[in-house]
Motif scaffolding. Structure first.
Motif, PDB file in Angstrom:
ATOM      1  N   CYS A 121     -19.289  -6.995  34.622  1.00 23.26           N
ATOM      2  CA  CYS A 121     -19.547  -6.179  35.808  1.00 23.26           C
ATOM      3  C   CYS A 121     -20.035  -7.022  36.986  1.00 23.26           C
ATOM      4  O   CYS A 121     -19.891  -6.618  38.147  1.00 23.26           O
ATOM      5  CB  CYS A 121     -20.614  -5.120  35.506  1.00 23.26           C
ATOM      6  SG  CYS A 121     -20.125  -3.832  34.344  1.00 23.26           S
ATOM      7  N   PHE A 122     -20.597  -8.181  36.705  1.00 17.78           N
ATOM      8  CA  PHE A 122     -21.225  -9.006  37.742  1.00 17.78           C
ATOM      9  C   PHE A 122     -20.221  -9.432  38.811  1.00 17.78           C
ATOM     10  O   PHE A 122     -19.111  -9.860  38.511  1.00 17.78           O
ATOM     11  CB  PHE A 122     -21.854 -10.243  37.091  1.00 17.78           C
ATOM     12  CG  PHE A 122     -22.564 -11.159  38.056  1.00 17.78           C
ATOM     13  CD1 PHE A 122     -23.835 -10.847  38.512  1.00 17.78           C
ATOM     14  CD2 PHE A 122     -21.954 -12.311  38.515  1.00 17.78           C
ATOM     15  CE1 PHE A 122     -24.488 -11.681  39.406  1.00 17.78           C
ATOM     16  CE2 PHE A 122     -22.593 -13.151  39.406  1.00 17.78           C
ATOM     17  CZ  PHE A 122     -23.871 -12.834  39.855  1.00 17.78           C
ATOM     18  N   ASP A 123     -20.619  -9.278  40.080  1.00 19.42           N
ATOM     19  CA  ASP A 123     -19.863  -9.782  41.233  1.00 19.42           C
ATOM     20  C   ASP A 123     -18.470  -9.166  41.344  1.00 19.42           C
ATOM     21  O   ASP A 123     -17.476  -9.858  41.552  1.00 19.42           O
ATOM     22  CB  ASP A 123     -19.765 -11.308  41.195  1.00 19.42           C
ATOM     23  CG  ASP A 123     -19.343 -11.898  42.539  1.00 19.42           C
ATOM     24  OD1 ASP A 123     -19.391 -11.177  43.548  1.00 19.42           O
ATOM     25  OD2 ASP A 123     -18.965 -13.079  42.563  1.00 19.42           O
ATOM     26  N   GLY A 124     -18.402  -7.849  41.246  1.00 21.13           N
ATOM     27  CA  GLY A 124     -17.134  -7.159  41.433  1.00 21.13           C
ATOM     28  C   GLY A 124     -16.548  -7.370  42.817  1.00 21.13           C
ATOM     29  O   GLY A 124     -15.328  -7.363  42.993  1.00 21.13           O
ATOM     30  N   ILE A 125     -17.404  -7.575  43.805  1.00 17.79           N
ATOM     31  CA  ILE A 125     -16.951  -7.803  45.179  1.00 17.79           C
ATOM     32  C   ILE A 125     -15.995  -9.000  45.236  1.00 17.79           C
ATOM     33  O   ILE A 125     -15.022  -9.003  45.987  1.00 17.79           O
ATOM     34  CB  ILE A 125     -18.159  -8.047  46.115  1.00 17.79           C
ATOM     35  CG1 ILE A 125     -18.964  -6.757  46.306  1.00 17.79           C
ATOM     36  CG2 ILE A 125     -17.712  -8.587  47.468  1.00 17.79           C
ATOM     37  CD1 ILE A 125     -18.294  -5.704  47.141  1.00 17.79           C
ATOM     38  N   SER A 126     -16.276 -10.025  44.437  1.00 16.51           N
ATOM     39  CA  SER A 126     -15.407 -11.205  44.406  1.00 16.51           C
ATOM     40  C   SER A 126     -14.249 -11.043  43.429  1.00 16.51           C
ATOM     41  O   SER A 126     -13.178 -11.638  43.629  1.00 16.51           O
ATOM     42  CB  SER A 126     -16.215 -12.454  44.020  1.00 16.51           C
ATOM     43  OG  SER A 126     -17.170 -12.760  45.002  1.00 16.51           O
ATOM     44  N   LYS A 127     -14.446 -10.258  42.371  1.00 15.87           N
ATOM     45  CA  LYS A 127     -13.427 -10.165  41.327  1.00 15.87           C
ATOM     46  C   LYS A 127     -12.267  -9.241  41.688  1.00 15.87           C
ATOM     47  O   LYS A 127     -11.109  -9.556  41.414  1.00 15.87           O
ATOM     48  CB  LYS A 127     -14.073  -9.711  40.013  1.00 15.87           C
ATOM     49  CG  LYS A 127     -14.976 -10.770  39.399  1.00 15.87           C
ATOM     50  CD  LYS A 127     -15.693 -10.260  38.157  1.00 15.87           C
ATOM     51  CE  LYS A 127     -16.560 -11.354  37.542  1.00 15.87           C
ATOM     52  NZ  LYS A 127     -17.358 -10.869  36.398  1.00 15.87           N
ATOM     53  N   PHE A 128     -12.573  -8.094  42.297  1.00 14.03           N
ATOM     54  CA  PHE A 128     -11.504  -7.147  42.618  1.00 14.03           C
ATOM     55  C   PHE A 128     -10.397  -7.766  43.479  1.00 14.03           C
ATOM     56  O   PHE A 128      -9.210  -7.579  43.192  1.00 14.03           O
ATOM     57  CB  PHE A 128     -12.077  -5.896  43.300  1.00 14.03           C
ATOM     58  CG  PHE A 128     -12.388  -4.786  42.347  1.00 14.03           C
ATOM     59  CD1 PHE A 128     -11.466  -3.789  42.084  1.00 14.03           C
ATOM     60  CD2 PHE A 128     -13.611  -4.724  41.701  1.00 14.03           C
ATOM     61  CE1 PHE A 128     -11.747  -2.761  41.198  1.00 14.03           C
ATOM     62  CE2 PHE A 128     -13.909  -3.713  40.818  1.00 14.03           C
ATOM     63  CZ  PHE A 128     -12.971  -2.715  40.559  1.00 14.03           C
ATOM     64  N   PRO A 129     -10.732  -8.512  44.555  1.00 17.22           N
ATOM     65  CA  PRO A 129      -9.664  -9.072  45.393  1.00 17.22           C
ATOM     66  C   PRO A 129      -8.770 -10.065  44.663  1.00 17.22           C
ATOM     67  O   PRO A 129      -7.626 -10.279  45.069  1.00 17.22           O
ATOM     68  CB  PRO A 129     -10.436  -9.781  46.520  1.00 17.22           C
ATOM     69  CG  PRO A 129     -11.790  -9.186  46.510  1.00 17.22           C
ATOM     70  CD  PRO A 129     -12.064  -8.809  45.092  1.00 17.22           C
TER      71      PRO A 129
END
Length: 478
Positions: A363-371
């Motif tokens: 779950c950590f750092d979804g902001i970076s993972k989704f893109p």
């Protein structure tokens, strides 16, 4: 348990690689491969000098130094059999907070032929909408002025390369080992943007003397808790303040473009290629995207370990449907790769009880993972008119995870989003689910322009709030 010790004389190994970011993944992946090839007499110049640049690295540095930089790596077999490797390939360890000059001097050294990096997806300082390097960051601005000890990895590398150029110590390769599509291109874009802005003469030298190969890395490596340290030490019988454990699967594919030479990593199973694209697409779209798909729904349903979540057949079917229906049509398999076998292996890897990865880590750092993992294929799916059910449900789950911070059993939790902006938080707080689609993770994707996606996502957002994640997930499993 089988213990495998290295047989080379560690004192005779010199460092030809400088690695920035000495975390668990690096120690289970690149160090693992390098440790193996150092057994060959003609590879003694390829030891690794580790560099840590963060204040939070202090404990790792002290623990590794206390045991002469040697550590144990427990490789957890899917068949329940584990192997412990003693790793001796880390020959030096510099903490930039303590001795920044040593970092710069080492980068400049003629003996260092490769700089490798694990600085996380978000560490390349690229704008999520434009993909451009963010020159306005406060620490970047400080380093651009070059008026003191560097504050960023870009400042350190630029200063080291500048000195390397002045001392005529030859070219060097910068090899990203982060989970990014075309990670070498990303590293080149970031470092070149910084160097161009700081020193145009150095930029000219870098263009001629530094290569940035793309690579694809893979090995599930959980974070290590204090309880894990006790467990691993008791199990292996090896006193170790900094043990690492990982799954038995490992893969590394690298474009063979090294201007100053490289280790014979192929002797340990690394695959060299002219173009890593097909391997990247397969791994990012199937493994990493499936990890993200699994993470938020599982966490909201109360699961805290990945292998426990994989005991829930609804979750397994959810992942399998995503891989088969949504991703397989979009991902051509690399040569000599059986895609069905690869997907079956992924399910086995996720369910590995011996690894027991933390859902919170996924779950950590979804902001970076989704893109990186989700949005590129989602854009293609929207354009192709494909079924958006599973990705819309994932997006709604991600919003619920960030907004309510309580799972369906009433347990509260802290989120881990180091790149979340104030504007992102406003969108999360907005009661209109559609506002969330403006999150920085989705910028440039145009999700709000797809009526089909918005309707499905908004429907799921309401259902998850009213019925709970698990019940909604059951309703979409075919």
């Amino acid at each position: 348990m089988n213990t495998i010790s290295y047989h080379y004389d560690a004192q005779k190994i010199t460092a030809g690689i400088l690695h920035i970011g000495v975390g668990n993944f690096h120690r289970a992946h690149q160090q693992f491969y390098t440790n193996a090839i150092l057994e060959s007499e003609d590879q003694k110049q390829w030891g690794i000098c580790g560099v840590c640049l963060l204040p939070s690295d202090e404990k790792t540095v002290h623990h590794l130094r206390a045991q002469d930089l040697e550590y144990s790596l427990t490789v957890c077999g899917r068949n329940g059999t584990d192997e412990v490797y003693k790793i001796g390939s880390l020959r030096e360890l510099i903490w930039g907070i303590e001795d920044p000059e040593a970092v710069i001097s080492k980068i400049a050294s003629h003996s260092i032929k490769i700089i490798t990096l694990t600085i996380t997806e978000g560490g390349y300082n690229l704008d999520k909408e434009t993909g451009e390097f963010n020159l306005n960051d406060e620490k970047i601005q400080f380093d651009l002025k070059n008026n003191g000890t560097p504050a960023t990895v870009f400042g350190f590398v630029a200063e080291g390369l500048r000195r390397r150029k002045m001392e005529n110590n030859g070219g060097i390769t910068i090899l990203s080992c982060d989970n990014l599509q075309h990670n070498g291109n990303t590293a080149k874009r970031a470092f070149m943007a910084f160097i161009e802005a700081q020193d145009k003469d150095l930029a000219k030298w870098v263009k001629m003397n530094v290569t940035f190969p793309n690579s694809m890395v893979d090995r599930i490596t959980p974070s290590v808790s204090a309880e894990d340290i006790d467990r691993l030490t008791k199990k292996s019988g090896i006193p170790d303040l900094a043990p690492v454990y990982c799954e038995d699967f490992v893969q590394w594919v690298i474009e063979d473009h090294f201007i100053a030479g490289r280790p014979a990593w192929e002797r340990a199973g690394v695959e060299f290629t002219d173009d890593v694209t097909a391997f990247e697409n397969m791994k990012l779209s199937l493994l990493n995207a499936s990890h993200t798909l699994l993470s938020y729904p599982s966490f909201l349903m109360g699961y805290r370990k990945v292998d426990q979540a994989m005991e829930d057949q609804v979750i397994v079917q959810f992942i399998r449907n995503f891989m088969d229906t949504d991703i397989t049509p979009l991902v051509p398999a690399p040569a000599n790769t059986d895609l069905e076998e690869y997907k079956n292996t992924l399910i086995e890897r996720f369910a590995n009880h011996s690894v027991s990865d933390q859902v919170s880590r996924l779950c950590f750092d979804g902001i970076s993972k989704f893109p990186v993992y989700v949005v590129p294929n989602l854009i293609t799916m929207i354009k192709a008119g494909m079924d958006l059910t599973r990705v819309a449900f994932l997006t709604a789950s991600y919003r619920h995870y960030l907004k309510y911070k309580t799972d369906e059993h009433g347990h509260s939790y802290e989120i881990g989003e180091p790149w979340l902006t104030a504007e992102d938080q406003k969108l999360i707080d907005d009661e209109d689910p559609a506002a969330f689609l403006g999150l920085s993770a989705f910028k440039g994707a145009g999700l709000e322009g797809s009526l089909k996606f918005v309707e499905r996502y908004t429907e799921f957002a309401g259902q998850i709030k009213n019925k709970g994640t698990g019940q909604v997930l059951k309703s979409i499993i075919k």
